[in-house]
Design an enzyme around this catalytic site. Sequence first.
Site, PDB file in Angstrom:
ATOM      1  N   SER A  15       0.820  -1.218   0.000  1.00 29.12           N
ATOM      2  CA  SER A  15       0.000   0.000   0.000  1.00 29.12           C
ATOM      3  C   SER A  15       0.854   1.269   0.000  1.00 29.12           C
ATOM      4  O   SER A  15       1.798   1.388   0.783  1.00 29.12           O
ATOM      5  CB  SER A  15      -0.912   0.005   1.227  1.00 29.12           C
ATOM      6  N   SER A  17      -0.530   4.113   0.760  1.00 29.00           N
ATOM      7  CA  SER A  17      -1.210   5.070   1.645  1.00 29.00           C
ATOM      8  C   SER A  17      -0.281   5.679   2.698  1.00 29.00           C
ATOM      9  O   SER A  17      -0.311   6.900   2.893  1.00 29.00           O
ATOM     10  CB  SER A  17      -2.408   4.405   2.318  1.00 29.00           C
ATOM     11  N   LYS A  64     -13.227  -4.308   4.109  1.00 30.64           N
ATOM     12  CA  LYS A  64     -14.122  -3.137   4.057  1.00 30.64           C
ATOM     13  C   LYS A  64     -15.517  -3.454   4.616  1.00 30.64           C
ATOM     14  O   LYS A  64     -16.149  -2.590   5.216  1.00 30.64           O
ATOM     15  CB  LYS A  64     -14.217  -2.591   2.630  1.00 30.64           C
ATOM     16  N   ASN A  85     -14.071   2.412   3.845  1.00 29.37           N
ATOM     17  CA  ASN A  85     -12.613   2.392   3.674  1.00 29.37           C
ATOM     18  C   ASN A  85     -11.950   3.442   4.555  1.00 29.37           C
ATOM     19  O   ASN A  85     -10.735   3.576   4.533  1.00 29.37           O
ATOM     20  CB  ASN A  85     -12.237   2.631   2.203  1.00 29.37           C
ATOM     21  N   ALA A 122     -18.616  -7.052 -10.763  1.00 30.18           N
ATOM     22  CA  ALA A 122     -19.650  -6.873  -9.738  1.00 30.18           C
ATOM     23  C   ALA A 122     -19.076  -7.094  -8.334  1.00 30.18           C
ATOM     24  O   ALA A 122     -19.749  -7.597  -7.436  1.00 30.18           O
ATOM     25  CB  ALA A 122     -20.804  -7.850 -10.005  1.00 30.18           C
ATOM     26  N   GLY A 123     -17.806  -6.714  -8.159  1.00 25.32           N
ATOM     27  CA  GLY A 123     -17.175  -6.846  -6.844  1.00 25.32           C
ATOM     28  C   GLY A 123     -17.352  -5.582  -6.022  1.00 25.32           C
ATOM     29  O   GLY A 123     -18.240  -4.760  -6.281  1.00 25.32           O
ATOM     30  N   GLY A 124     -16.466  -5.411  -5.034  1.00 23.48           N
ATOM     31  CA  GLY A 124     -16.566  -4.283  -4.113  1.00 23.48           C
ATOM     32  C   GLY A 124     -16.433  -2.936  -4.806  1.00 23.48           C
ATOM     33  O   GLY A 124     -17.170  -1.986  -4.499  1.00 23.48           O
ATOM     34  N   TYR A 209      -4.525   0.668 -11.735  1.00 25.15           N
ATOM     35  CA  TYR A 209      -3.647   1.817 -11.959  1.00 25.15           C
ATOM     36  C   TYR A 209      -2.189   1.383 -12.153  1.00 25.15           C
ATOM     37  O   TYR A 209      -1.818   0.275 -11.792  1.00 25.15           O
ATOM     38  CB  TYR A 209      -3.750   2.832 -10.803  1.00 25.15           C
TER      39      TYR A 209
END
Length: 265
Positions: A15, A17, A64, A85, A122-124, A209
Amino acid sequence: MSKIFTIFGNPVSHSISPLIHNFAIKKLNIDACYTRTLLENSKEFKNIFINSGFNGANITVPFKEVAFNSCDAVKDIAKDIKAVNTIIKKDDKLIGYNTDAPGFYEGIKDMKDIKSVLILGAGGTAKAISFILREKGYSVTILNRSQARLEPFIKNGFNAYSWSDFKIKNFDLIINTTSAGLNNNSLPLEEKLLRKLFCKANFAIDVIYGKHTPFLKLAKENKLHTKDGLFMLLNQAVLAFEIFFDYRYSFEDIKESMKKAMSLL
Ligand code: NDP
């Protein structure tokens, strides 16, 4: 006292983040820091959150929904999506938000002439994007490989089809939210069908991405305007940062710092 934030996930070592949040924290001269927390057991989520003294957190795959169920209150569109999230602790209560959804919308709201949208997968991520786009007035259709994951969409009144019962129509924007193309060279849909959809569309977005996916390559070949998922990653982080620090810093200032951090990658 210095504030402490984290990102929960499994895996979480990849991550970015911590990098982008800490960069913005430093640039804006805030007394805080942002760490990462590998969560092995989802049942431990709330205990670890509270006992580690975190003021707030981001939550990534696959927690999540667990995070949503651990909150004392959930805000805005997160109530529909049933996934959060971003969480802040306020008066010892956990308040949950979903910034993936508005983060996506922020990046497309200025694109002209988009009325109808086809979401592949059709996921999260599909759930977050579909709810916010419908709320903002777009006509939203979901197309997924298998039927099983479509149930929550159908229950919530979306036009939702599996590959076997889908009929071609005009869509202005096609969004890939599947993981096809992430670690391989596959398309999210049969090429012939995708070409027909692209012929009638103007825009294509892949939420993956940092990679020119086969989906985006084919869209470009068909002269569509394209975008990868970096804008969504960035915007969800900026919106979470606003929440963490009670909207004391402007969206643009936070975004500028985080963009700089990303350019260092
Ligand atoms: P999920 O696991 O929840 O859902 C995956 C979906 O992709 C399912 O609908 C699945 O269909 C479909 N799928 C998987 N492989 C294929 C394939 N080869 N062909 C067709 N359909 C396929 O994933 P998420 O929603 O959590 O994440 C999806 C993508 O979004 C990932 O690539 C992730 O990296 C990216 N992402 C980007 C973000 C950003 O900020 N830019 C944020 C979050 C995620 P089925 O039901 O048939 O199995």
